[in-house]
Write an enzyme that holds these catalytic residues in place. Structure first.
Site, PDB file in Angstrom:
ATOM      1  N   LYS A  16       0.836  -1.215   0.000  1.00 46.49           N
ATOM      2  CA  LYS A  16       0.000   0.000   0.000  1.00 46.49           C
ATOM      3  C   LYS A  16       0.864   1.255   0.000  1.00 46.49           C
ATOM      4  CE  LYS A  16      -1.878  -1.546   3.808  1.00 46.49           C
ATOM      5  NZ  LYS A  16      -1.337  -2.904   3.843  1.00 46.49           N
ATOM      6  N   GLY A  40       3.297  -0.767   8.793  1.00 44.76           N
ATOM      7  CA  GLY A  40       4.659  -0.510   8.336  1.00 44.76           C
ATOM      8  C   GLY A  40       4.582  -0.388   6.829  1.00 44.76           C
ATOM      9  N   HIS A  41       4.710   0.820   6.317  1.00 42.62           N
ATOM     10  CA  HIS A  41       4.581   1.061   4.877  1.00 42.62           C
ATOM     11  C   HIS A  41       5.940   1.475   4.325  1.00 42.62           C
ATOM     12  CE1 HIS A  41      -0.060   1.799   5.191  1.00 42.62           C
ATOM     13  NE2 HIS A  41       0.324   0.665   5.724  1.00 42.62           N
ATOM     14  N   GLN A 224      -3.282  -1.822   7.347  1.00 41.85           N
ATOM     15  CA  GLN A 224      -3.776  -3.192   7.501  1.00 41.85           C
ATOM     16  C   GLN A 224      -4.555  -3.609   6.246  1.00 41.85           C
ATOM     17  OE1 GLN A 224      -4.372  -1.018  10.589  1.00 41.85           O
ATOM     18  NE2 GLN A 224      -2.228  -1.560  10.683  1.00 41.85           N
TER      19      GLN A 224
HETATM   20  P1  GDP Z   1       2.293  -2.159   3.065  1.00 42.96           P
HETATM   21  O1  GDP Z   1       2.189  -2.376   4.534  1.00 42.96           O
HETATM   22  O2  GDP Z   1       1.078  -2.622   2.331  1.00 42.96           O
HETATM   23  O3  GDP Z   1       2.655  -0.738   2.700  1.00 42.96           O
HETATM   24  O4  GDP Z   1       3.484  -3.081   2.567  1.00 42.96           O
HETATM   25  P2  GDP Z   1       4.943  -3.259   3.278  1.00 42.96           P
HETATM   26  O5  GDP Z   1       5.740  -2.056   2.983  1.00 42.96           O
HETATM   27  O6  GDP Z   1       4.787  -3.681   4.700  1.00 42.96           O
HETATM   28  O7  GDP Z   1       5.469  -4.546   2.529  1.00 42.96           O
HETATM   29  C1  GDP Z   1       5.583  -4.586   1.151  1.00 42.96           C
HETATM   30  C2  GDP Z   1       7.051  -4.863   0.792  1.00 42.96           C
HETATM   31  O8  GDP Z   1       7.130  -5.191  -0.554  1.00 42.96           O
HETATM   32  C3  GDP Z   1       7.955  -3.645   0.982  1.00 42.96           C
HETATM   33  O9  GDP Z   1       9.222  -4.090   1.359  1.00 42.96           O
HETATM   34  C4  GDP Z   1       7.979  -3.026  -0.413  1.00 42.96           C
HETATM   35  O10 GDP Z   1       9.171  -2.292  -0.662  1.00 42.96           O
HETATM   36  C5  GDP Z   1       7.943  -4.258  -1.267  1.00 42.96           C
HETATM   37  N1  GDP Z   1       7.272  -4.101  -2.569  1.00 42.96           N
HETATM   38  C6  GDP Z   1       6.166  -3.369  -2.893  1.00 42.96           C
HETATM   39  N2  GDP Z   1       5.827  -3.602  -4.179  1.00 42.96           N
HETATM   40  C7  GDP Z   1       6.714  -4.491  -4.668  1.00 42.96           C
HETATM   41  C8  GDP Z   1       6.863  -5.158  -5.936  1.00 42.96           C
HETATM   42  O11 GDP Z   1       6.100  -4.974  -6.872  1.00 42.96           O
HETATM   43  N3  GDP Z   1       7.911  -6.043  -6.032  1.00 42.96           N
HETATM   44  C9  GDP Z   1       8.777  -6.295  -4.995  1.00 42.96           C
HETATM   45  N4  GDP Z   1       9.756  -7.173  -5.179  1.00 42.96           N
HETATM   46  N5  GDP Z   1       8.648  -5.682  -3.812  1.00 42.96           N
HETATM   47  C10 GDP Z   1       7.632  -4.812  -3.650  1.00 42.96           C
HETATM   48  P1  IMO Z   2       0.237  -2.807   7.239  1.00 48.32           P
HETATM   49  O1  IMO Z   2      -0.482  -1.487   7.220  1.00 48.32           O
HETATM   50  C1  IMO Z   2       0.225  -6.977   8.481  1.00 48.32           C
HETATM   51  C2  IMO Z   2      -1.813  -7.917  12.258  1.00 48.32           C
HETATM   52  C3  IMO Z   2      -0.970  -8.421  13.419  1.00 48.32           C
HETATM   53  C4  IMO Z   2      -1.977  -9.319  14.110  1.00 48.32           C
HETATM   54  C5  IMO Z   2      -3.271  -8.551  13.950  1.00 48.32           C
HETATM   55  C6  IMO Z   2      -3.651  -7.697  15.153  1.00 48.32           C
HETATM   56  O2  IMO Z   2       1.727  -2.689   7.237  1.00 48.32           O
HETATM   57  O3  IMO Z   2      -0.306  -3.715   6.181  1.00 48.32           O
HETATM   58  P2  IMO Z   2      -2.727  -5.388  16.098  1.00 48.32           P
HETATM   59  O4  IMO Z   2      -1.366  -4.994  16.588  1.00 48.32           O
HETATM   60  O5  IMO Z   2      -3.238  -4.557  14.970  1.00 48.32           O
HETATM   61  O6  IMO Z   2      -3.733  -5.486  17.222  1.00 48.32           O
HETATM   62  O7  IMO Z   2      -2.548  -6.902  15.544  1.00 48.32           O
HETATM   63  O8  IMO Z   2      -3.105  -7.719  12.828  1.00 48.32           O
HETATM   64  N1  IMO Z   2      -1.378  -6.629  11.672  1.00 48.32           N
HETATM   65  C7  IMO Z   2      -0.761  -6.507  10.495  1.00 48.32           C
HETATM   66  N2  IMO Z   2      -0.339  -7.442   9.619  1.00 48.32           N
HETATM   67  N3  IMO Z   2       0.350  -5.689   8.173  1.00 48.32           N
HETATM   68  C8  IMO Z   2      -0.099  -4.726   9.021  1.00 48.32           C
HETATM   69  O9  IMO Z   2      -0.122  -3.417   8.690  1.00 48.32           O
HETATM   70  C9  IMO Z   2      -0.638  -5.119  10.266  1.00 48.32           C
HETATM   71  N4  IMO Z   2      -1.146  -4.460  11.333  1.00 48.32           N
HETATM   72  C10 IMO Z   2      -1.600  -5.387  12.177  1.00 48.32           C
HETATM   73  O10 IMO Z   2       0.148  -9.127  12.942  1.00 48.32           O
HETATM   74  O11 IMO Z   2      -2.123 -10.529  13.409  1.00 48.32           O
HETATM   75 MG    MG Z   3       3.279  -3.274   6.080  1.00 50.39          MG
END
Ligand code: GDP
Ligand code: IMO
Ligand code: MG
Length: 425
Positions: A16, A40-41, A224
Site C-alpha cells: 500500500k 509498516g509502509h 492493515q
Molecule cells: P504495506 O504495509 O502494504 O505498505 O506493505 P509493506 O511495505 O509492509 O510490505 C511490502 C514490501 O514489498 C515492501 O518491502 C515493499 O518495498 C515491497 N514491494 C512493494 N511492491 C513491490 C513489488 O512490486 N515487487 C517487490 N519485489 N517488492 C515490492
Molecule cells: P500494514 O499497514 C500486516 C496484524 C498483526 C496481528 C493482527 C492484530 O503494514 O499492512 P494489532 O497490533 O493490529 O492489534 O494486531 O493484525 N497486523 C498486520 N499485519 N500488516 C499490518 O499493517 C498489520 N497491522 C496489524 O500481525 O495478526
Molecule cells: Mg506493512
C-alpha cells in the site's frame, strides 16, 4: 472533487505504501484513516528505503499535505520519532496535520496489549504489541483520550485519572505490573510532547472538505487490510479498526459519495503475520522462496510472514466489501523463478466445493484450497516497463487472476522501487 482510496485486500503488507507514494505524484492531500503504528509502509525511492508507521506515504513530496485522520490511534512518542527520522533525511514535516479527534495510545495501552497476549498463551492473536486493541477498546468504551484533550490540561488530567482508576488496579492486581503514575504521564504528555505536536493539531475533516471543494485530489491511505478488518476479517484474528474502504469515511469525516476510485492492493501471492486461518498457506520450499525472494519479514516487527498462493476467493469477497474499482497487483517479480504457479479458485469444505468466503468461521478454518495450476514464466521481469514486454506466461497469470476476481487489474508491481511498475490494460 476527485478522491482515491488505497485499501489492502488480503492480510496486510500488500504494498500500500509503494502505490500510495506513486499515486501521490498527481495528488495534493494524502490521509491515513485508521490503524496506528501497527502499520509498516515501505517506500523505495532512488534506492533509498523509508519505512513509515503513522505518517501518510505521500510525505516524501513537497506538494502533498499529509493528514492523520480522526480514525487513527496515535502514539505521540512514535509520531515525534518518525518526524525526527524524516527531518534527518531532509523531509519537511511542518505541513503535517493531525486530527484533534484522533485517540491517543498511552503507555498503559501498550503494556495491556503485551500482558493480554501473554495471558492468552497458545490462543494469542499475534498482535504487533503496539497497544492498538486497548486504545480502540477505550475509544469504544468512551474512556479514550483524544489529541485535542491535550489542549486543555485540566481535562487531560481528569481523563487520565478516570482511565488510571481502572487501568492501575487492572495492571497491578490482575497482571502483576506497576501502576502507572498519573502525574509522570501528564507531565510527559503536556510538557514534552504537546509543544512538539501542538502546531500540527487541526480540524482535519474541515481541511479535507475544503480540499475536495477546491478540486484538489485527496488520497485515502488504508493501513492493515480487508481480512484484518474488525467487522469483516477473520475475527478474532484481526486488528481493532476498519481498514475496508468504508473506514475511509468514518476515519476522516467524508461521506461515501466523496469516494471515487477505490484501488485494492493485492500481492501476487498471499502473506499473513500473526495468528489465524490461512487456507492457501504453504509450508514447503515455495513458502521459503516467497519469504527469501520477497523479503517477507515485518517492516517494523521483523517477524517472518506466513506465505501461500494467491487466493481468489478472498479477493472476490474483498472486491465486494470495498467496491473496488481496480486492483494494483504487487510483487509479481517475486514469482519469476517458479516452475509452476497456482491460484486458489475455491475451497473444499467437508467435501463440498465452495466458491464464496464461508460465512461461518469454523468452515473457513477447515477450508482446503482447490487450485488452478499454470506454468511459471521463469524470466526476470524487474526491468520491464511495458505490459506487452511481460513474458506471455506472466500475462496469462495476470489475466487468470483478473478473471477469477472479476475486477480489472490496472497496475503491476515488478520491484520495490517507485518506478518499478507497469500499466496494465
Ligand atoms: P504495506 O504495509 O502494504 O505498505 O506493505 P509493506 O511495505 O509492509 O510490505 C511490502 C514490501 O514489498 C515492501 O518491502 C515493499 O518495498 C515491497 N514491494 C512493494 N511492491 C513491490 C513489488 O512490486 N515487487 C517487490 N519485489 N517488492 C515490492
Ligand atoms: P500494514 O499497514 C500486516 C496484524 C498483526 C496481528 C493482527 C492484530 O503494514 O499492512 P494489532 O497490533 O493490529 O492489534 O494486531 O493484525 N497486523 C498486520 N499485519 N500488516 C499490518 O499493517 C498489520 N497491522 C496489524 O500481525 O495478526
Ligand atoms: Mg506493512
Amino acid at each position: 472533487m476527485p478522491s482515491t482510496v488505497v485499501v489492502g485486500t488480503q492480510w496486510g503488507d500488500e504494498g500500500k505504501g509503494k502505490f500510495t507514494d506513486l499515486f501521490a505524484q498527481d495528488m495534493q492531500v494524502v490521509v491515513r484513516y485508521q490503524g496506528g503504528h501497527n502499520a509498516g509502509h515501505t517506500l523505495v525511492v532512488d534506492g533509498e528505503t523509508t519505512a513509515l508507521q503513522l505518517i501518510p506515504s505521500g510525505v516524501l513530496y513537497d506538494h502533498i499535505t499529509p493528514v492523520i485522520g480522526n480514525g487513527v490511534v496515535v502514539d505521540l512518542e512514535v509520531l515525534i520519532k518518525e518526524i525526527d527520522m524524516l527531518e534527518a533525511k531532509g523531509v519537511n514535516c511542518d505541513h503535517l496535520k493531525l486530527s484533534g479527534n484522533a485517540h491517543l495510545i498511552l503507555p498503559y495501552h501498550q503494556e495491556l496489549d503485551v500482558v493480554f497476549e501473554r495471558h492468552l498463551g497458545a490462543n494469542k492473536l499475534g498482535t504487533t504489541k503496539r497497544g492498538i486493541g486497548p486504545a480502540y477498546a477505550d475509544k469504544a468504551f468512551r474512556v479514550g483520550i483524544r489529541v485535542q484533550d491535550l489542549l486543555d490540561p485540566k481535562i487531560f488530567r481528569e481523563k487520565l485519572n478516570v482511565a488510571l482508576h481502572e487501568k492501575g488496579p487492572l495492571l497491578a492486581k490482575v497482571y502483576n505490573r506497576l501502576t502507572p503514575n498519573a502525574e509522570d504521564l501528564a507531565s510527559t504528555y503536556l510538557d514534552t510532547y504537546l509543544p512538539r505536536i501542538a502546531p500540527l493539531i487541526a480540524d482535519t475533516t474541515d481541511f479535507i472538505h475544503e480540499a475536495l471543494e477546491a478540486d484538489q485530489h485527496v488520497l485515502f491511505e488504508g493501513a492493515q487490510a480487508t481480512f484484518l478488518d474488525l467487522d469483516h476479517g477473520t475475527y478474532p484474528f484481526v486488528t481493532s479498526s476498519n481498514p475496508t474502504a468504508g473506514g475511509a469515511c468514518t476515519g476522516t469525516g467524508v461521506g461515501p459519495r466523496d469516494l471515487n476510485r477505490i484501488v485494492g492492493i493485492a500481492k501476487a501471492y498471499t502473506t499473513r503475520v500473526g495468528s489465524g486461518p490461512f487456507p492457501a498457506e504453504l509450508f514447503d520450499e515455495v513458502a521459503d522462496h516467497f519469504v527469501d525472494v520477497g523479503h517477507e519479514y515485518g517492516t517494523n516487527t521483523g517477524r517472518r510472514r506466513r506465505t501461500g498462493w494467491f487466493d481468489s476467493v478472498m479477493l472476490r469477497h474483498a472486491a465486494r466489501l470495498n467496491s473496488l474499482t481496480d486492483i494494483a497487483l504487487t510483487k509479481l517479480d517475486v514469482m519469476d523463478a517458479l516452475e509452476t504457479v497456482k491460484i486458489c479458485v475455491a475451497y473444499d469444505i467437508d467435501g463440498q466445493r465452495v466458491e464464496k468466503m464461508p460465512y461461518h468461521q469454523t468452515d473457513f478454518h477447515k477450508a482446503k484450497p482447490i487450485y488452478e495450476e499454470l506454468p511459471g514464466w521463469q524470466e526476470d521481469i524487474t526491468g520491464v516497463t511495458k505490459a506487452s514486454d511481460l513474458p506471455k506466461k506472466a500475462q496469462d497469470y495476470v489475466r487468470a487472476l483478473e478473471e477469477y476476481i472479476g475486477v480489472p487489474i490496472s497496475l503491476i508491481g515488478v520491484g520495490p522501487g517507485r518506478k518499478q511498475y507497469v500499466d496494465w490494460q
